[in-house]
Design an enzyme around this catalytic site. Structure first.
Site, PDB file in Angstrom:
ATOM      1  N   HIS A  32      -6.655  -1.639   7.896  1.00  0.00           N
ATOM      2  CA  HIS A  32      -5.716  -0.813   8.659  1.00  0.00           C
ATOM      3  C   HIS A  32      -5.924   0.654   8.302  1.00  0.00           C
ATOM      4  CE1 HIS A  32      -3.786  -4.782   7.811  1.00  0.00           C
ATOM      5  NE2 HIS A  32      -3.612  -4.741   9.127  1.00  0.00           N
TER       6      HIS A  32
ATOM      7  N   ASP B  57      -7.496  -1.953  -0.415  1.00  0.00           N
ATOM      8  CA  ASP B  57      -6.561  -2.969   0.066  1.00  0.00           C
ATOM      9  C   ASP B  57      -7.336  -4.272   0.236  1.00  0.00           C
ATOM     10  OD1 ASP B  57      -4.882  -4.621   1.667  1.00  0.00           O
ATOM     11  OD2 ASP B  57      -3.868  -2.852   2.463  1.00  0.00           O
TER      12      ASP B  57
ATOM     13  N   GLU C 111      -2.010  -4.971  -2.448  1.00  0.00           N
ATOM     14  CA  GLU C 111      -1.671  -5.951  -1.412  1.00  0.00           C
ATOM     15  C   GLU C 111      -2.007  -7.396  -1.771  1.00  0.00           C
ATOM     16  OE1 GLU C 111       0.188  -5.629   1.145  1.00  0.00           O
ATOM     17  OE2 GLU C 111       0.212  -3.491   1.672  1.00  0.00           O
TER      18      GLU C 111
ATOM     19  N   HIS D 293       4.909   0.961   5.378  1.00  0.00           N
ATOM     20  CA  HIS D 293       3.572   0.705   4.832  1.00  0.00           C
ATOM     21  C   HIS D 293       2.475   1.118   5.807  1.00  0.00           C
ATOM     22  CE1 HIS D 293       2.452  -3.231   6.984  1.00  0.00           C
ATOM     23  NE2 HIS D 293       3.598  -2.864   7.498  1.00  0.00           N
TER      24      HIS D 293
ATOM     25  N   ASP E 152      -3.368   2.841   8.284  1.00  0.00           N
ATOM     26  CA  ASP E 152      -2.149   3.340   7.633  1.00  0.00           C
ATOM     27  C   ASP E 152      -1.941   4.810   7.980  1.00  0.00           C
ATOM     28  OD1 ASP E 152      -1.798   0.851   6.549  1.00  0.00           O
ATOM     29  OD2 ASP E 152      -2.634   1.356   4.597  1.00  0.00           O
TER      30      ASP E 152
ATOM     31  N   ASP F 256      -6.838  -6.697   2.032  1.00  0.00           N
ATOM     32  CA  ASP F 256      -6.979  -7.217   3.393  1.00  0.00           C
ATOM     33  C   ASP F 256      -8.202  -6.652   4.105  1.00  0.00           C
ATOM     34  OD1 ASP F 256      -6.309  -4.748   4.666  1.00  0.00           O
ATOM     35  OD2 ASP F 256      -4.189  -5.269   4.767  1.00  0.00           O
TER      36      ASP F 256
ATOM     37  N   HIS G 205       0.808  -1.217   0.000  1.00  0.00           N
ATOM     38  CA  HIS G 205       0.000   0.000   0.000  1.00  0.00           C
ATOM     39  C   HIS G 205       0.845   1.272   0.000  1.00  0.00           C
ATOM     40  CE1 HIS G 205      -4.471   0.952   1.069  1.00  0.00           C
ATOM     41  NE2 HIS G 205      -4.052   1.633   0.028  1.00  0.00           N
TER      42      HIS G 205
ATOM     43  N   ASP H 144      -9.767  -0.422   3.734  1.00  0.00           N
ATOM     44  CA  ASP H 144      -8.618  -1.104   4.335  1.00  0.00           C
ATOM     45  C   ASP H 144      -8.965  -1.537   5.747  1.00  0.00           C
ATOM     46  OD1 ASP H 144      -6.015  -1.911   5.104  1.00  0.00           O
ATOM     47  OD2 ASP H 144      -5.079  -0.239   4.051  1.00  0.00           O
TER      48      ASP H 144
END
Length: 346
Positions: free
Chosen positions: A173, A274, A320, A188, A175, A276, A148, A171
């Site tokens: 996360h 992303d 990702e 990242h 980030d 994930d 990412h 996402d």
């Protein structure tokens, strides 16, 4: 409908796990559509062996051990939920506690490294110029990662051209670390903070233009946000819709709210997706999986909802995919479906 330019951003410099650098070309090599005008590929300058799960090397294992202990201490101190609100004074106290704890842990990392910083900047500067070239040619840039970290270049190139954009960050996360709040130094964990200029010191020296306004920035699907990182999110004023919010209110309602926030008073929206975000039982082929993600049904619903806002989407990332961890091509096949839908509708 604009012509689509596919940009393969082949790097995993931002993450401590090998494999994401292999993902983009595997996802895009068989894509064929009259809507695709060009395919570009940028490769990082790593010299590495062919990736193998048994050979994966985690940088500075001792620091990762510190991080695990740090997380345990934080959870003992304060269990934070997305739906909590804090007064300004409570937020200041919380942020100071986080800051002090992070400094304590970082003191254990005597090297205090910004991992792969020079290589990341070199790669992202090339990607930034490539995305700008695509936009100048009146084509839609669809950047396929890669980890990412590539979204720094793709999103900042887009806002340089369009001047005032909102951001939707799909996402698990946030980030949203700065280097000062990152314990591991793996970069990242910083890209959204860089794109909104919350992290002002590194990773965007090549950019000459505006940054994203946090008030027009939305994280969708956030569920694995570090407690000390969460204080950055609170301070900046980023909107977060968690996976639980999606389950409670539905994909359509969350998507509607996200695009309303990101597009209100802006010239359009950059989206960064992303994989994930999706539950690892559905999409195991990612570098940093997070449990309790969105289901397969919710994924299809989300992709269909995103397409409805194609008129305001100016640029997009899909990132990702890590083929090393995929099982029976489950993640690859799903990612290709997403790409094909976007290519036909953007």
């Amino acid at each position: 409908m604009e012509k689509i330019a596919i940009i393969n951003a082949c790097t995993d410099l931002g993450v401590h796990v090998n494999g994401a650098s292999l993902g983009a070309q595997m996802l895009t090599k068989d894509l064929a559509s009259n809507s695709i005008s060009h395919k570009y590929s940028l490769q990082d300058n790593q010299i590495k062996k062919e990736a193998n799960p048994k050979d994966l090397i985690h940088s500075h294992q001792e620091i990762n051990d510190f991080v695990q202990e740090f997380n345990r201490l934080l959870l003992d101190m304060h269990e934070l939920h997305f739906e909590e609100t804090m007064t300004q004074e409570e937020a200041k106290i919380y942020q100071k506690k986080m800051h002090d704890l992070v400094l304590s842990i970082k003191a254990l990392d005597t090297k205090n490294e910004k991992r792969n910083l020079e290589q990341i900047n070199e790669f992202n500067e090339k990607l930034y110029k490539q995305v700008l070239q695509v936009i100048e040619a009146s084509e839609f840039p669809l950047t396929v990662g890669g980890d990412h970290i590539i979204a720094i270049a793709s999103s900042l190139a887009s806002i340089r051209k369009h001047q005032n954009l909102g951001m939707i960050w799909f996402d698990s996360h946030a980030d949203y670390n700065t280097y000062n709040t990152s314990v591991t130094g793996n970069l990242h964990g910083l890209p959204l903070a860089v794109a909104t200029h919350f992290e002002k010191d590194i990773l965007a020296d090549f950019h000459q233009g505006p940054f994203y306004d946090p008030k027009h920035t939305v994280i969708v699907g956030g569920r694995d946000i570090d407690p000390w990182e969460w204080s950055n999110v609170l301070e900046a004023g980023i909107t977060v819709f968690s996976t639980k919010d999606i389950q409670q209110y539905g994909v359509k309602e969350i998507c509607k709210k996200a695009f309303e926030i990101a597009s209100n008073g802006t010239n359009g929206v950059h989206i960064s997706f992303d994989l994930d975000l999706i539950d690892p039982q559905v999409a195991p082929g990612v570098s940093i999986p997070a449990k309790d993600g969105i289901s397969l049904k919710e994924t299809y619903e989300l992709v269909d909802e995103i397409i409805k806002y194609a008129n305001v989407i100016k640029s997009a990332d899909l990132v990702e995919y890590n083929p090393i961890f995929d099982k029976d091509d489950k993640t690859a096949n799903l990612a290709k479906e997403i790409l094909n839908k976007w290519i036909e509708k953007f």
